[in-house]
Design a protein around this motif. Structure first.
Motif, short mmCIF file in Angstrom:
data_model
loop_
_atom_site.label_atom_id
_atom_site.label_comp_id
_atom_site.label_asym_id
_atom_site.label_seq_id
_atom_site.Cartn_x
_atom_site.Cartn_y
_atom_site.Cartn_z
N GLY A 162 43.67 29.91 43.55
CA GLY A 162 43.45 31.33 43.86
C GLY A 162 44.40 31.83 44.92
O GLY A 162 44.89 32.97 44.86
N ALA A 200 46.24 37.75 46.08
CA ALA A 200 45.08 38.48 46.57
C ALA A 200 44.15 38.94 45.46
O ALA A 200 42.96 39.17 45.69
CB ALA A 200 45.55 39.68 47.38
N ILE A 201 44.71 39.06 44.23
CA ILE A 201 43.87 39.54 43.12
C ILE A 201 42.73 38.57 42.83
O ILE A 201 41.61 38.96 42.47
CB ILE A 201 44.73 39.74 41.84
CG1 ILE A 201 45.79 40.78 42.09
CG2 ILE A 201 43.87 40.16 40.65
CD1 ILE A 201 46.79 40.95 40.95
N LEU A 202 43.00 37.27 43.05
CA LEU A 202 41.97 36.26 42.76
C LEU A 202 41.07 35.99 43.98
O LEU A 202 40.25 35.07 43.97
CB LEU A 202 42.63 34.95 42.34
CG LEU A 202 43.48 35.01 41.07
CD1 LEU A 202 44.11 33.65 40.79
CD2 LEU A 202 42.62 35.44 39.89
N LEU A 203 41.23 36.75 45.07
CA LEU A 203 40.44 36.51 46.27
C LEU A 203 38.93 36.72 46.01
O LEU A 203 38.09 35.96 46.51
CB LEU A 203 40.91 37.42 47.39
CG LEU A 203 40.24 37.23 48.76
CD1 LEU A 203 40.42 35.82 49.26
CD2 LEU A 203 40.80 38.23 49.76
N LEU A 204 38.60 37.76 45.25
CA LEU A 204 37.19 38.03 44.95
C LEU A 204 36.56 36.87 44.16
O LEU A 204 35.41 36.49 44.39
CB LEU A 204 37.05 39.34 44.17
CG LEU A 204 37.39 40.62 44.95
CD1 LEU A 204 37.34 41.84 44.03
CD2 LEU A 204 36.41 40.79 46.10
N LEU A 205 37.31 36.31 43.23
CA LEU A 205 36.80 35.16 42.46
C LEU A 205 36.54 33.96 43.38
O LEU A 205 35.54 33.24 43.24
CB LEU A 205 37.80 34.78 41.37
CG LEU A 205 37.45 33.57 40.50
CD1 LEU A 205 36.15 33.83 39.75
CD2 LEU A 205 38.58 33.27 39.52
N LEU A 238 35.74 34.10 46.59
CA LEU A 238 34.53 34.36 47.37
C LEU A 238 33.27 34.10 46.54
O LEU A 238 32.27 33.58 47.04
CB LEU A 238 34.55 35.81 47.87
CG LEU A 238 35.60 36.15 48.92
CD1 LEU A 238 35.63 37.64 49.21
CD2 LEU A 238 35.33 35.37 50.20
N GLY A 239 33.33 34.48 45.25
CA GLY A 239 32.18 34.22 44.37
C GLY A 239 31.90 32.73 44.21
O GLY A 239 30.75 32.29 44.21
N TYR A 281 30.28 31.44 47.40
CA TYR A 281 28.86 31.82 47.45
C TYR A 281 28.02 30.93 46.52
O TYR A 281 26.91 30.51 46.87
CB TYR A 281 28.72 33.29 47.06
CG TYR A 281 27.29 33.75 46.98
CD1 TYR A 281 26.53 33.90 48.14
CD2 TYR A 281 26.70 34.00 45.74
CE1 TYR A 281 25.20 34.30 48.06
CE2 TYR A 281 25.37 34.39 45.66
CZ TYR A 281 24.62 34.55 46.82
OH TYR A 281 23.31 34.94 46.76
#
Length: 810
Positions: A542, A547-552, A554-555, A558
């Motif tokens: 990632g 940065a586009i894969l940053l949300l993935l 974080l998921g 979690y």
């Protein structure tokens, strides 16, 4: 309790259901519906299945009627013909299996074997290992019922291998069960039977068939009980009960009955009564009127008998007898009748007991030697209790004749030995009784029959007492008490050993569960580690991806957090389970400590009983006084009573004391002197001067010392103060050193006659004084003039060697 009273009506509870080959057994209404639809169905596989279901219904419907089996054969023929026409080998195999089962029911073993072999060949030809395993198992059943056990086991082993290799757990369980049935219920074969039943139970568990798993657990409980492994039997039965309850299975009277029987065998009569009454309640709730109800009532009666609640035992024996009579089943009728006859004797109704036995054998004459011996023995007991010795004599002779046809040491001989010896003693046939007592004693020794050894010593004590052979009577009574204590200790030790086996078995199972849980936890941790590695790779990819894969990313973090939380909760739950199991282990340890406390209480109870039994001996001696006129004999009996009282007083002190090891000699000697003074009731005044230190002695020292003091005071009363002469007796017991003591008994009487040598005297009093002094390892000095002086110096350490001797006198 004598072995003849422990008659258990043990009917094995194995549920030998026939094999259901195709589907669940259909009902009468379902059969009628299928029969109506048969003519409307076109000739296809569905019609074959209907024919097979109808054939199976006719085969297994209640009752054994030839027309039912003829109907079953007709359906089997139609099913085979149609399946062959349809070229469906699977249905044809089932048709051949049905033929084999029908001919087995008709006891035509050769045809049954032919059809089962055809089914095996057909399955093998088409490579259907599951059908081949079923047919092999059915063939094993035919061989077993025919009596060809070697062929039965070969086919059973073949069925097991086919089922296990293909992972068919239910079929493997059926095969293990069939294999187990080919072994007998005794010896090494019983071990093999248990092994295969355990494998069958495990396979049913793997197949998640709880009812069959519970049935096997119940059967294993019965088998372990037959093997003598009562603790293991109890564990299996409790597991079976838990399984039955988990599926809400209602008819539990059989497993409750076995739980009560095993608890009774472990002498846990309260637990046995609880399960026995549950068996009664359940059987009556489901309207069970089978012969099993006779067994349940009989066992509850036996439990009440062991609890000495004879009235309640009588009620349940009567219920058991009514069930047996309703089924007109003679073996059960005879066994329960013997139990009722025994209870009637206990209730003081020997005449009613005799009438019951006579009326029963008139209607049901004994069919074997065991029944003949049991009946004659019970009648002999009843007439002996009634003191009708002329009516008892023929049964005594009958028992002797019957026993000659048996092996000298057969178990059934126990029943007649007790009542014959009682009859000979009560009818005053002393010479025969002495001879028979020796024979009974040899039987008990060879067969290791401890209960009989206890009884025979008591009868020999009674015989010697009646014939005024008091030294021998005392020896036999001492042996009787020693054996009685051994019997009590054996029962208690057996209970403790059974509890230990039960505890160790449960602990091993808990350890196994913990091990499995640990393996599961390690597997989960390994999986978490692997997942963590994958997630780290995803994070790295990632970051590289931008940065586009940053949300993935974080998921994923979690999600990892949630998994870790769940893992922590799981670990906490496992720790709580471990703590609960540790608590259970501590409770088990506390139960064992309680048993040790109970043992200490029983020791005090033993001393209380010894004191009571010695008082019984005094009462027996009193009974002899009434029939004697000779003053010398009366004096001898009074002396014996004083000696017995001296021993009884020791055990009274032990019972009353907080501990059970030491005797306070000061209070003991004071009470002994007071008793002897009252016993002789002299007209002249004889005073006592006591100088007793605060000394506590072991019981093995106190008894001989008390008897020496008894003899010394008795001699003073009888000989020291003739012609109304008054005087004084001085008794002192003082501690000289840490381990040595000095006893002095002095009087100011006339002293010993001139030329009288105490060491060569053959009088009983002097003999006992010298004998007890030797037993203590003491230094004895007897002087005369003026008066008589007895001085005894003994050392406590020198008596250790007598602690395990039987009796008080060498």
């Amino acid at each position: 309790m004598s072995q003849s009273h422990r008659i258990l009506l043990h009917l094995c509870m194995f549920l030998l259901f026939p094999y259901s080959l195709y589907s669940m057994q259909i009902t009468q209404s379902e059969s009628d519906s299928l029969l109506r639809s048969l003519s409307q169905n076109k000739p296809d596989t569905n019609k074959v299945k209907i024919l097979l279901s109808l054939g199976e219904y006719q085969l297994y419907k209640p009752g054994e009627f030839k027309e039912d089996l003829d109907s079953a054969l007709n359906f089997a023929k139609q099913a085979q013909a149609l399946s062959n026409k349809l070229d469906n080998y699977q249905l044809e195999t089932q048709s051949l299996n049905l033929f084999g089962s029908i001919y087995l029911e008709l006891k035509n073993f050769n045809l049954a074997i032919d059809y089962q072999q055809k089914a095996i060949d057909l399955s093998y030809k088409h490579g259907d290992t599951q059908a081949e395993a079923t047919s092999s198992m059915l063939l094993a059943n035919v061989f077993r019922q025919k009596g060809d056990l070697e062929d039965a086991r070969k086919q059973g082993q073949k069925s097991i291998e086919l089922s296990v290799n293909n992972g068919h757990f239910q079929q493997a369980a059926d095969a293990y069960l069939e294999m187990g049935k080919s072994y007998a219920n005794y010896g090494e074969e019983l071990k093999e039977k248990i092994k295969y039943f355990q494998l069958a139970k495990q396979a049913y568990g793997q197949a998640s068939i709880t009812k069959s798993q519970a049935d096997l657990g119940k059967d294993l409980g019965d088998l372990y009980y037959l093997q003598g492994s009562s603790a293991q039997a109890l564990l299996e039965l409790k597991k079976a009960l838990s399984l039955y309850q988990s599926i809400n299975h209602q008819p539990l009277q059989g497993v409750y009955d076995l739980l009560g029987t095993v608890s009774c065998d472990l002498s846990d009569y309260q637990e046995a009564l609880k399960y026995g009454l549950l068996a009664v309640e359940t059987a009556e709730l489901v309207n069970d009127t089978s012969l099993q109800l006779c067994t349940i009532y009989n066992r509850v009666g036996l439990t009440y008998f062991y609890l000495n609640q004879f009235q309640k035992a009588h009620i349940y024996f009567e219920k058991s007898l009514r069930v047996a009579q309703n089924h007109d089943y003679q073996p059960s009728i005879m066994i329960v009748t013997y139990n009722i006859a025994n209870i009637l004797v206990k209730l003081g109704q020997p005449e009613v007991s005799a009438q019951l036995l006579l009326s029963t054998i008139k209607q049901y004459p004994p069919q074997n030697k065991n029944d003949s011996i049991e009946t004659a023995s019970r009648l002999l007991e009843s007439y002996t209790r009634l003191k009708q010795y002329n009516l008892a004599q023929p049964y005594y002779k009958q028992l002797l004749n019957l026993s000659e046809r048996l092996g000298k040491y057969e178990s059934i001989q126990k029943i007649k030995h007790h009542n014959i010896l009682r009859f000979l003693v009560e009818s005053k046939q002393y010479e025969l009784a002495q001879k028979y007592a020796v024979e009974f004693e040899e039987f008990c020794r060879v067969t290791n029959y401890l209960r009989g050894q206890v009884d025979v010593q008591f009868y020999r004590f009674k015989l010697d007492s009646m014939q005024a052979n008091y030294p021998s009577a005392i020896r036999h009574y001492q042996q009787y008490k020693l054996l009685q204590d051994s019997l009590m200790n054996e029962t208690k030790n057996r209970q403790v050993a059974s509890l230990e086996v039960l505890y160790e078995t449960e602990k091993k199972e808990q350890d196994l569960k913990l091990k499995e849980q640990n393996i599961t936890t390690l597997t989960q941790e390994k999986q978490l580690q692997q997942e963590q590695i994958k997630k780290e790779r995803l994070i790295r990819n990632g970051i590289i991806g931008g940065a586009i894969l940053l949300l993935l990313l974080l998921g994923v973090i979690y999600n990892r957090y949630r998994l870790k939380q769940q893992s922590n909760k799981l670990l906490q739950a496992q720790q709580a389970t471990l703590q609960e199991q540790q608590q259970q282990i501590q409770e088990k340890n506390q139960a064992l400590k309680q048993l040790l406390v109970e043992k200490e209480r029983l020791l005090k109870e033993i001393h209380h009983r010894v004191k009571n039994n010695l008082q019984i001996v005094m009462s027996l001696l009193n009974s002899q006084v009434a029939s004697l006129q000779d003053k010398v004999a009366l004096s001898a009996i009074q002396d014996s009573q004083n000696r017995v009282h001296a021993m009884a007083l020791i055990h009274q002190k032990l019972y009353q004391a907080e501990g059970v090891a030491r005797i306070p000699m000061k209070t003991y000697i004071e009470e002994l002197v007071a008793y002897l003074r009252d016993s002789y009731d002299l007209s002249q005044k004889v005073s006592f001067k006591l100088s007793i230190g605060h000394i506590e002695l072991d019981v093995n020292m106190a008894v001989p010392l008390g008897l020496i003091i008894n003899e010394a005071i008795t001699n003073a009363f009888k000989y020291a103060f003739p012609a109304e002469r008054s005087g004084e007796v001085h008794i002192s017991l003082l501690q000289k050193t840490d381990t040595s003591y000095e006893l002095k008994v002095e009087d100011d009487g006339v002293g010993l006659p001139k030329g009288y040598d105490p060491s060569k005297s053959r009088s009983l009093g002097m003999t006992l004084i010298h004998g007890f002094s030797d037993q203590l390892g003491a230094e004895l000095n007897i002087k005369s003039g003026p008066g008589m002086k007895i001085r005894l110096i003994f050392i406590e350490e020198k008596i250790d060697y007598i602690k395990n001797k039987v009796g008080y006198v060498n």
